[in-house]
Design a protein around this motif. Structure first.
Motif, short mmCIF file in Angstrom:
data_model
loop_
_atom_site.label_atom_id
_atom_site.label_comp_id
_atom_site.label_asym_id
_atom_site.label_seq_id
_atom_site.Cartn_x
_atom_site.Cartn_y
_atom_site.Cartn_z
N ALA A 10 -51.91 -41.97 -68.22
CA ALA A 10 -50.45 -41.93 -68.13
C ALA A 10 -50.00 -41.34 -66.79
O ALA A 10 -49.09 -41.87 -66.14
N ARG A 11 -50.64 -40.28 -66.38
CA ARG A 11 -50.26 -39.65 -65.11
C ARG A 11 -50.67 -40.51 -63.91
O ARG A 11 -49.99 -40.51 -62.88
N SER A 12 -51.76 -41.23 -64.04
CA SER A 12 -52.18 -42.13 -62.97
C SER A 12 -51.16 -43.25 -62.80
O SER A 12 -50.78 -43.59 -61.68
N LYS A 13 -50.72 -43.80 -63.91
CA LYS A 13 -49.69 -44.85 -63.86
C LYS A 13 -48.42 -44.33 -63.21
O LYS A 13 -47.83 -44.98 -62.35
N ALA A 14 -48.01 -43.12 -63.58
CA ALA A 14 -46.80 -42.53 -63.00
C ALA A 14 -46.96 -42.30 -61.50
O ALA A 14 -45.98 -42.31 -60.76
N ALA A 15 -48.19 -42.13 -61.05
CA ALA A 15 -48.46 -41.91 -59.62
C ALA A 15 -48.57 -43.23 -58.85
O ALA A 15 -48.84 -43.22 -57.65
N GLY A 16 -48.38 -44.37 -59.52
CA GLY A 16 -48.42 -45.67 -58.85
C GLY A 16 -49.77 -46.37 -58.88
O GLY A 16 -49.95 -47.40 -58.24
N VAL A 17 -50.70 -45.84 -59.64
CA VAL A 17 -52.02 -46.47 -59.75
C VAL A 17 -51.90 -47.74 -60.59
O VAL A 17 -51.19 -47.76 -61.60
N LYS A 18 -52.60 -48.79 -60.16
CA LYS A 18 -52.58 -50.06 -60.91
C LYS A 18 -53.92 -50.36 -61.59
O LYS A 18 -53.95 -50.96 -62.66
N GLU A 19 -55.02 -49.95 -60.97
CA GLU A 19 -56.35 -50.23 -61.52
C GLU A 19 -57.16 -48.94 -61.58
O GLU A 19 -57.19 -48.18 -60.62
N VAL A 20 -57.82 -48.74 -62.72
CA VAL A 20 -58.70 -47.58 -62.89
C VAL A 20 -60.10 -48.10 -63.17
O VAL A 20 -60.29 -48.94 -64.06
N LEU A 21 -61.05 -47.61 -62.40
CA LEU A 21 -62.45 -48.00 -62.57
C LEU A 21 -63.24 -46.81 -63.08
O LEU A 21 -62.94 -45.66 -62.77
N ALA A 22 -64.26 -47.12 -63.86
CA ALA A 22 -65.20 -46.11 -64.33
C ALA A 22 -66.59 -46.60 -64.00
O ALA A 22 -66.94 -47.74 -64.32
N LYS A 60 -83.14 -40.39 -60.81
CA LYS A 60 -82.95 -38.98 -61.15
C LYS A 60 -83.88 -38.63 -62.31
O LYS A 60 -84.05 -39.44 -63.22
N PHE A 61 -84.43 -37.44 -62.26
CA PHE A 61 -85.36 -36.96 -63.29
C PHE A 61 -86.53 -37.94 -63.47
O PHE A 61 -86.93 -38.27 -64.58
N ASN A 62 -87.02 -38.44 -62.36
CA ASN A 62 -88.20 -39.32 -62.33
C ASN A 62 -88.01 -40.63 -63.08
O ASN A 62 -88.96 -41.17 -63.65
N ARG A 63 -86.80 -41.15 -63.09
CA ARG A 63 -86.58 -42.47 -63.69
C ARG A 63 -85.43 -43.19 -62.99
O ARG A 63 -84.51 -42.56 -62.47
N TRP A 64 -85.52 -44.50 -63.00
CA TRP A 64 -84.48 -45.33 -62.41
C TRP A 64 -83.34 -45.51 -63.40
O TRP A 64 -83.56 -45.67 -64.59
N LEU A 65 -82.13 -45.50 -62.85
CA LEU A 65 -80.94 -45.66 -63.67
C LEU A 65 -80.01 -46.68 -63.04
O LEU A 65 -79.91 -46.78 -61.82
N GLY A 66 -79.35 -47.42 -63.89
CA GLY A 66 -78.34 -48.36 -63.43
C GLY A 66 -76.95 -47.82 -63.77
O GLY A 66 -76.81 -46.75 -64.35
N THR A 67 -75.93 -48.58 -63.39
CA THR A 67 -74.57 -48.19 -63.72
C THR A 67 -73.83 -49.36 -64.36
O THR A 67 -74.14 -50.53 -64.12
N VAL A 68 -72.85 -49.01 -65.18
CA VAL A 68 -71.95 -49.97 -65.80
C VAL A 68 -70.59 -49.76 -65.16
O VAL A 68 -70.12 -48.62 -65.06
N LEU A 69 -69.96 -50.81 -64.72
CA LEU A 69 -68.64 -50.74 -64.11
C LEU A 69 -67.62 -51.24 -65.12
O LEU A 69 -67.71 -52.36 -65.62
N LEU A 70 -66.65 -50.38 -65.44
CA LEU A 70 -65.58 -50.73 -66.37
C LEU A 70 -64.24 -50.64 -65.63
O LEU A 70 -64.11 -49.85 -64.70
N GLN A 71 -63.28 -51.44 -66.06
CA GLN A 71 -61.99 -51.50 -65.38
C GLN A 71 -60.85 -51.59 -66.38
O GLN A 71 -60.98 -52.23 -67.42
N LYS A 72 -59.75 -50.92 -66.06
CA LYS A 72 -58.53 -51.00 -66.88
C LYS A 72 -57.34 -51.21 -65.95
O LYS A 72 -57.17 -50.50 -64.96
N HIS A 73 -56.52 -52.18 -66.30
CA HIS A 73 -55.28 -52.43 -65.58
C HIS A 73 -54.17 -51.60 -66.23
O HIS A 73 -54.02 -51.63 -67.44
N LEU A 74 -53.44 -50.84 -65.43
CA LEU A 74 -52.32 -50.06 -65.95
C LEU A 74 -51.05 -50.88 -65.79
O LEU A 74 -50.64 -51.18 -64.67
N LYS A 75 -50.47 -51.27 -66.88
CA LYS A 75 -49.29 -52.15 -66.87
C LYS A 75 -48.02 -51.37 -66.61
O LYS A 75 -47.85 -50.26 -66.93
#
Length: 192
Positions: A134-146, A177-192
Motif C-alpha cells: 500500500a505504501r509503495s503504491k502511494a509512493a508511485g511504484v507500479k511494479e514490485v519484484l521479489a 552458499k553453505f556448500n550448495r548451489w541455489l537458484g532464484t524464483v522471480l515473482l512480480q506484482k502490478h500495483l493498480k
C-alpha cells in the motif's frame, strides 16, 4: 488390574478436566523505521545471513551499511517499515528498493521482508507485506519484484503468491552458499 485399565482410570473425563488456557494473542503494530532502528534491523538480518539461505549474502552487514541503505531508501521516498511488539521490540522489517539504477526502472522496486524467528506463521508477514504494498503504491511504484531463493524459502514464495505475486521466471544455480548451489524464483506484482 491391567495396565490399560489403570491408565484409563488415571485420565479424567473431558468434562472434569480443567480448561486449557487460551494462547496469548499475538499483537504487533507496524510503523516507519527510523535510523535508530538500524541496529535491530542489522541483528535480525545478520541472523538470516549466518543461518539460512533466505539471503545469498555470506558476510554480515555492518551498521554503516544498513544506515547507508536506510538513507538511500528514505531519500527516494520509498517505504521502510518495522513490525514491533507491544513493548516496541522489533519483530520484523520490510522495505522496497529500486530494481535497477537506470532511470527507466524508477517505478519498479524489489521487496525485502524478514521476520524474527518467533514471529513467523502468525500472520505478521502478510500484514507487513500488505502495508508495504500500500505504501509503495502511494509512493508511485507500479511494479514490485521479489527475488526468492528456490530452496529454503518456500514460505516466502507462498506469502508473495497469496498477495497476488505471479512467478515470471527462474534462474538456476546462480548462488553458492553453505556448500550448495541455489537458484532464484522471480515473482512480480502490478500495483493498480
Amino acid at each position: 488390574m491391567l495396565e490399560e485399565e489403570y491408565q484409563a482410570r488415571r485420565t479424567l473425563p473431558a468434562n472434569l478436566r480443567p480448561p486449557t488456557p487460551p494462547l496469548p494473542k499475538f499483537e504487533f503494530s507496524i510503523r516507519d523505521a527510523t535510523m535508530a532502528d538500524m541496529p535491530a534491523v542489522r541483528e535480525l538480518y545478520n541472523h538470516y545471513v549466518a543461518n539460512t539461505v533466505v539471503t545469498l549474502d555470506e558476510d554480515a552487514m555492518t551498521l554503516k551499511e544498513w544506515r547507508s541503505k536506510f538513507e538511500w531508501v528514505s531519500r527516494l521516498n520509498l517505504p521502510f517499515l518495522l513490525a514491533v511488539s507491544p513493548t516496541d521490540q522489533m519483530i520484523g522489517f520490510a522495505y522496497v528498493s529500486p530494481w535497477k539504477q537506470k532511470a527507466a526502472y524508477r517505478r519498479t522496486v524489489e521487496d525485502s521482508i524478514y521476520l524474527g524467528p518467533a514471529a513467523t506463521g502468525k500472520g505478521l508477514g502478510k500484514a507487513l507485506m500488505k502495508e508495504l504494498l500500500a505504501r509503495s503504491k502511494a509512493a508511485g511504484v507500479k511494479e514490485v519484484l521479489a527475488v526468492i531463493v528456490d530452496k529454503g524459502a518456500e514460505g516466502s514464495i507462498r506469502l508473495h503468491e497469496s498477495l497476488g505475486f505471479k512467478e515470471v521466471g527462474r534462474l538456476g544455480k546462480v548462488g553458492f552458499k553453505f556448500n550448495r548451489w541455489l537458484g532464484t524464483v522471480l515473482l512480480q506484482k502490478h500495483l493498480k
